[in-house]
Design an enzyme around this catalytic site. Structure first.
Site, PDB file in Angstrom:
ATOM      1  CG  HIS A 358      33.194  28.852  45.481  1.00  0.00           C
ATOM      2  ND1 HIS A 358      33.710  28.971  46.751  1.00  0.00           N
ATOM      3  CD2 HIS A 358      33.392  27.563  45.128  1.00  0.00           C
ATOM      4  CE1 HIS A 358      34.205  27.819  47.135  1.00  0.00           C
ATOM      5  NE2 HIS A 358      34.027  26.939  46.168  1.00  0.00           N
ATOM      6  CE  LYS A 546      37.224  43.389  50.010  1.00  0.00           C
ATOM      7  NZ  LYS A 546      36.617  42.232  50.582  1.00  0.00           N
ATOM      8  NE  ARG A 547      41.986  39.398  40.935  1.00  0.00           N
ATOM      9  CZ  ARG A 547      42.251  38.433  40.078  1.00  0.00           C
ATOM     10  NH1 ARG A 547      42.809  37.305  40.498  1.00  0.00           N
ATOM     11  NH2 ARG A 547      42.015  38.574  38.790  1.00  0.00           N
ATOM     12  CE  LYS A 552      36.083  40.490  45.029  1.00  0.00           C
ATOM     13  NZ  LYS A 552      35.701  39.605  46.135  1.00  0.00           N
ATOM     14  CB  THR A 654      37.774  34.106  53.164  1.00  0.00           C
ATOM     15  OG1 THR A 654      38.330  34.429  51.886  1.00  0.00           O
ATOM     16  CG2 THR A 654      36.845  32.922  53.014  1.00  0.00           C
ATOM     17  CE  LYS A 658      41.998  34.615  54.509  1.00  0.00           C
ATOM     18  NZ  LYS A 658      42.147  34.769  53.047  1.00  0.00           N
TER      19      LYS A 658
HETATM   20  C1  26V Z   1      35.770  31.896  37.988  1.00  0.00           C
HETATM   21  C2  26V Z   1      36.468  31.894  36.831  1.00  0.00           C
HETATM   22  C3  26V Z   1      35.747  32.112  35.596  1.00  0.00           C
HETATM   23  C4  26V Z   1      36.650  32.408  34.438  1.00  0.00           C
HETATM   24  C5  26V Z   1      37.878  31.570  34.397  1.00  0.00           C
HETATM   25  C6  26V Z   1      38.681  31.635  35.636  1.00  0.00           C
HETATM   26  C7  26V Z   1      37.846  31.645  36.857  1.00  0.00           C
HETATM   27  C8  26V Z   1      38.463  31.415  38.059  1.00  0.00           C
HETATM   28  C9  26V Z   1      37.744  31.418  39.209  1.00  0.00           C
HETATM   29  C10 26V Z   1      36.397  31.676  39.169  1.00  0.00           C
HETATM   30  C11 26V Z   1      35.681  31.601  40.467  1.00  0.00           C
HETATM   31  C12 26V Z   1      35.006  32.803  40.881  1.00  0.00           C
HETATM   32  C13 26V Z   1      34.268  32.504  42.107  1.00  0.00           C
HETATM   33  C14 26V Z   1      34.965  32.921  43.366  1.00  0.00           C
HETATM   34  O1  26V Z   1      36.162  33.080  43.465  1.00  0.00           O
HETATM   35  N1  26V Z   1      34.165  33.093  44.371  1.00  0.00           N
HETATM   36  C15 26V Z   1      34.614  33.537  45.665  1.00  0.00           C
HETATM   37  O2  26V Z   1      34.700  32.376  46.479  1.00  0.00           O
HETATM   38  C16 26V Z   1      35.112  32.698  47.803  1.00  0.00           C
HETATM   39  C17 26V Z   1      35.291  31.386  48.530  1.00  0.00           C
HETATM   40  O3  26V Z   1      34.074  30.739  48.642  1.00  0.00           O
HETATM   41  C18 26V Z   1      34.073  33.598  48.456  1.00  0.00           C
HETATM   42  O4  26V Z   1      34.525  33.936  49.741  1.00  0.00           O
HETATM   43  C19 26V Z   1      33.877  34.862  47.640  1.00  0.00           C
HETATM   44  O5  26V Z   1      32.853  35.639  48.176  1.00  0.00           O
HETATM   45  C20 26V Z   1      33.558  34.487  46.213  1.00  0.00           C
HETATM   46  O6  26V Z   1      33.530  35.650  45.401  1.00  0.00           O
END
Ligand code: 26V
Length: 811
Positions: A358, A546-547, A552, A654, A658
């Site tokens: 992701h 968004k976050r 972003k 995403t 929406k």
């Molecule tokens: C990473 C980490 C790393 C540190 C600990 C906690 C934590 C929690 C989540 C993540 C994941 C980061 C990746 C992410 O959220 N990617 C997003 O995924 C979406 C669904 O595929 C996508 O639409 C977004 O563009 C993408 O940023």
């Protein structure tokens, strides 16, 4: 589904209030009503839930297990009512009782068990799996605290704990008898057996119980109920009901118990920056071990055959690398508990596990210090070490040309365990989440792996459930669409394309306009209730939700706002279409710069919103505590969808889907799924600007970009940065200096200045277009018409056909 009249539903409510809660309707609070409606839904679905599981057992087809550290399910009452066909009758009954259904449904505390896109995607996928009749279940963690609640105090983000289980959660069922035991630490002993093979025993491990809590996932009008199983960590007790620790001293025990319960204590609130925290690693193994143990138990219960046939019955999709310990854990169980040889175990494992990536942001890629992994999970570490050895040797001997790349491929390198590498090596499928993202994985980030395993890589462009994000969140638009093209789109969202036939029919476009305007009025009221600020419902609602992250580029948006403000200050009589800029964003608590941007947005808001020169032409609204419920309120009312990430950085996005589905027009870069939206609607139906991904990557590789040069030549940019530097917006003069320094002294790493001018110009086009009502409405309807592709039903069908090789179970 259930043929209930409103009359009968009301009767159920009054009866249940008496029998379950011991009160009459006149004395019931909204919360009481909420609980009885949830109980009515449960009563309806429990038998179906049982029947679904029985049917799955009978058919004994391959099942999908979606392992994820996050499931951002949000609120469930309304979508559960919708999916089991009772929403209309519930709404009517509540209205007849003099109650506002919105208020009742709002009593549910969002289950915020996710950070953002990745977690919400998992929740949308569950909805599609059940609605399309696939035997697919989720496994996650029942965090006691979800993502923090955000308050804005003096413009700053303040985090409060989200104790979402404070009141009863009506959707979960504790399954104590299906608990499993997880082992941490300990010593591993190796014995040589008579036949020459090795046996591994573990001693002195720390034991933790994983207790499952099941949540029903209701398919849309099809009687399918799948399961989201969330694991909760509890201490292990011995027969005397004392804590099973070496030392039974009371306070020591309590401490021990507390530290065990911490494993499912809270969701890590950072989705952009990997930190090697041991507790997070414990959480990951806890999820993986409990889920795999359960999957294997289930297989054995339903199949009286060898586990060699596991790949015929089970596929495990891992949501990012977070559950990638599933690979060594499955190896461990097969070898140490089921007597498989290494090769036989590897054969099974690599046919069962599939991995979704992701992100390509290097700071988010997970690595664990090898010493930490070895100490916490000694046997798992041994297995990873062996996987690594065999993999590296394989390259050395079989791929001479790749020998030089071994350091960048090795799973264990520089004393770190690289989880994405483990995930690629140990799975049969690696997918990205939008076309450009998958291409970047193949050509850049993972190119050596792609050369080794070209058939493993594939793309699955994300999607969203149109049931929640259109049918439920925007009932006015949904019913207008149904009036125009009939109801088939609800089950076949691609049929939204029929709207194109009407996209030039001006009387119909008027109706779309009315719906949007109604939604804007509702949001304006909500904003007024929450903030006391009056917004003009005739203004352009320009939305970025968004976050908060540098990539972003909320900063680009606020720079545009400051620019407009500066212009209006010089010329207050300027004739512009009024704009309302709406933000929703949480920053990771430790992400200093992101928090500064939140402060800046709020500070600019407090200046712009009250400046008499502006005469209400600009309003800036930061809505605190952005979450699923708030998203459902904002999205139907948006005119503009800001999707302005630095090209190449947003894997998919995403929110873009929406908002498009609800008729907002995208202002966006050619990044993530924006590109695929653009393929469908064309440049004439969205507002594309800025650097391309190739240009961005070229600058990173070869240099050539100079932020200071732009500062020195563009007066608009210089003015904004000087305002920040000189404390014009700050309560003290160093307030926003960090932002200033980051841009000028770190050469603007996300190209905010580079894209500033095209962004401003694009917004000028936006404004002109908005004034041309019919053109705008035509564009809006064209977007809705093409949005069917972005239903997660399409995405799930693709996963099912290309990766999982499973079919719909019945119907
Ligand atoms: C990473 C980490 C790393 C540190 C600990 C906690 C934590 C929690 C989540 C993540 C994941 C980061 C990746 C992410 O959220 N990617 C997003 O995924 C979406 C669904 O595929 C996508 O639409 C977004 O563009 C993408 O940023």
């Amino acid at each position: 589904m259930l043929e209930l009249t409103a009359e009968a539903f009301k009767e159920k409510i009054t009866n249940k209030l008496k029998t379950d809660r011991g009160i009459e309707i006149g004395d019931a609070s909204d919360k009481d009503i909420y609980y009885v409606i949830a109980a009515i839904v449960n009563e309806e679905i429990m038998p179906q839930w049982y029947d679904t599981q029985k049917k799955y057992e009978e058919k004994n087809n391959k099942q999908i297990f979606y392992l994820s550290m996050e499931f951002l399910v949000g609120n469930l009452l309304q979508s559960n009512l919708l999916n089991c066909g009772m929403l209309d009758v519930s709404n009517q009954a509540l209205k007849e009782l003099g109650l506002d259904p919105e208020n009742i449904y709002a009593k549910e505390h969002d289950a915020a068990l996710g950070n953002g896109g990745l977690g919400r995607l998992a929740a949308c996928f569950l909805d599609s799996l059940a609605s399309l009749n696939y035997a697919g279940h989720g496994y996650g963690i029942r965090y006691r605290y979800g993502l923090f609640e955000q308050r804005i105090i003096n413009g700053n983000q303040v985090e409060l704990p989200d104790y979402w289980l404070k009141n009863d959660y009506p959707w979960e069922t504790k399954k104590e008898d299906e608990a499993v035991c997880i082992h941490f630490h300990g010593d591993v002993h190796m014995f040589k057996k008579n036949d020459g093979t090795l046996e591994f025993n573990y001693e002195n491990t720390d034991k933790v119980m994983a207790i499952p809590y099941d949540i029903p996932i209701i398919g849309y009008e099809n009687k399918v109920i799948n399961t989201l199983r969330l694991w909760s960590a509890e201490a292990v007790y011995d027969e005397q009901e004392t804590l099973a620790t070496e030392n039974n001293e009371f306070y020591h025990d309590l401490d021990h118990k507390h530290s065990i319960e911490q494993i499912s204590g809270f969701l890590y609130p950072d989705d952009s920056n990997h930190e090697g925290k041991e507790l997070r690693l414990k959480q990951q193994y806890f999820l993986v071990s409990s889920s795999i143990q359960h999957i294997i138990k289930n297989f054995k219960k339903n199949n009286h055959t060898s586990l060699r046939r596991l790949p015929e019955k089970v596929v495990i999709q891992i949501n990012d690398t977070h559950p990638s310990l599933a690979i060594p854990e499955l190896m461990r169980i097969l070898m140490d508990e089921e007597n498989f040889s290494w090769n036989a175990a590897w054969e099974v494992t690599t046919k069962v596990i599939a991995y979704t990536n992701h992100t390509t942001l290097s700071e988010a890629l997970e690595t664990w210090p090898k010493g930490m992994l070895e100490h916490l999970l000694p046997r798992i570490y041994m297995i990873i070490d062996e996987i690594n050895e065999r993999f590296c040797k394989g390259i050395w001997y079989d791929h001479e040309a790749l020998r030089d790349t071994i350091p960048s491929l090795a799973i264990i390198a520089d004393d770190q365990v690289h989880m994405a590498r483990l995930a690629i090596v140990g799975s049969f499928s690696v997918n990205g989440v939008a076309r450009i993202h998958t291409e970047i994985l193949k050509k850049q980030e993972m190119k050596h792996f792609y050369n080794l395993f070209p058939d493993r890589f594939n793309n699955k462009t994300n999607g969203i459930t149109h049931r929640r994000w259109l049918l439920q969140a925007n009932p006015n638009l949904a019913s207008l669409i149904t009036d125009v093209i009939g109801p088939q789109w609800i089950k076949r969202p691609k049929q939204l394309i029929s709207l194109l036939k009407y996209s030039k029919d001006s009387s119909l476009l008027e109706k779309f306009d009315q719906v949007k305007h109604e939604n804007k009025k509702i949001l304006a009221n909500h904003i007024y209730e929450r903030t006391g600020i009056l917004v003009d419902d005739q203004s352009i609602f320009d939305v970025q939700i968004k976050r908060l992250h540098e990539y972003k580029r909320q900063l680009l948006n606020i720079f545009h706002i400051i620019y407009l403000y500066n212009e209006l200050k010089v010329n207050p009589n300027q004739d512009i279409t009024p704009r309302t800029f709406i933000f929703g964003a949480k920053a990771a608590p430790s992400y200093h710069l992101a928090k500064e941007v939140i402060k800046l947005i709020n500070t600019v808001a407090s200046i712009v919103n009250y400046d008499p020169d502006i005469r209400g032409k600009l309003k800036v609204i930061f809505l605190e505590n952005y979450n699923v419920s708030l998203a459902e309120k904002i999205i139907p009312a948006a005119d503009i969808s800001e999707q302005i990430s630095t090209a190449s950085k947003e894997a998919s996005g995403t929110g873009n889907m929406k908002l498009m589905m609800n008729g907002a027009l995208t202002v966006g870069t050619l990044d993530g799924a924006n590109i695929e939206i653009n393929d469908l609607v064309g440049n004439q139906n969205m507002f594309i600007f800025g650097l391309t991904a190739d240009e961005v990557m070229d600058y990173y590789q070869h240099g050539g970009f100079d932020a200071t040069a732009i500062y020195n030549t563009d007066d608009r940019v210089k003015r904004i940065l000087d305002q920040l530097n000189q404390g014009e917006f700050g309560s003290h003069d160093i307030e926003f200096k960090d932002i200033y320094y980051n841009i000028l002294y770190h050469n603007d790493p996300y190209f905010v200045l580079k894209d500033f001018e095209p962004y401003i110009e694009t917004h000028e086009i936006v404004e002109r277009t908005y004034r041309d009502r019919l053109t705008w409405l035509n564009m809006s309807v064209t977007n809705i018409a093409h949005s069917g592709k972005f239903s997660s039903d399409r995405t799930i069908r693709e996963y099912a056909t290309d990766i999982w090789k499973v079919k719909q179970v019945w119907g």
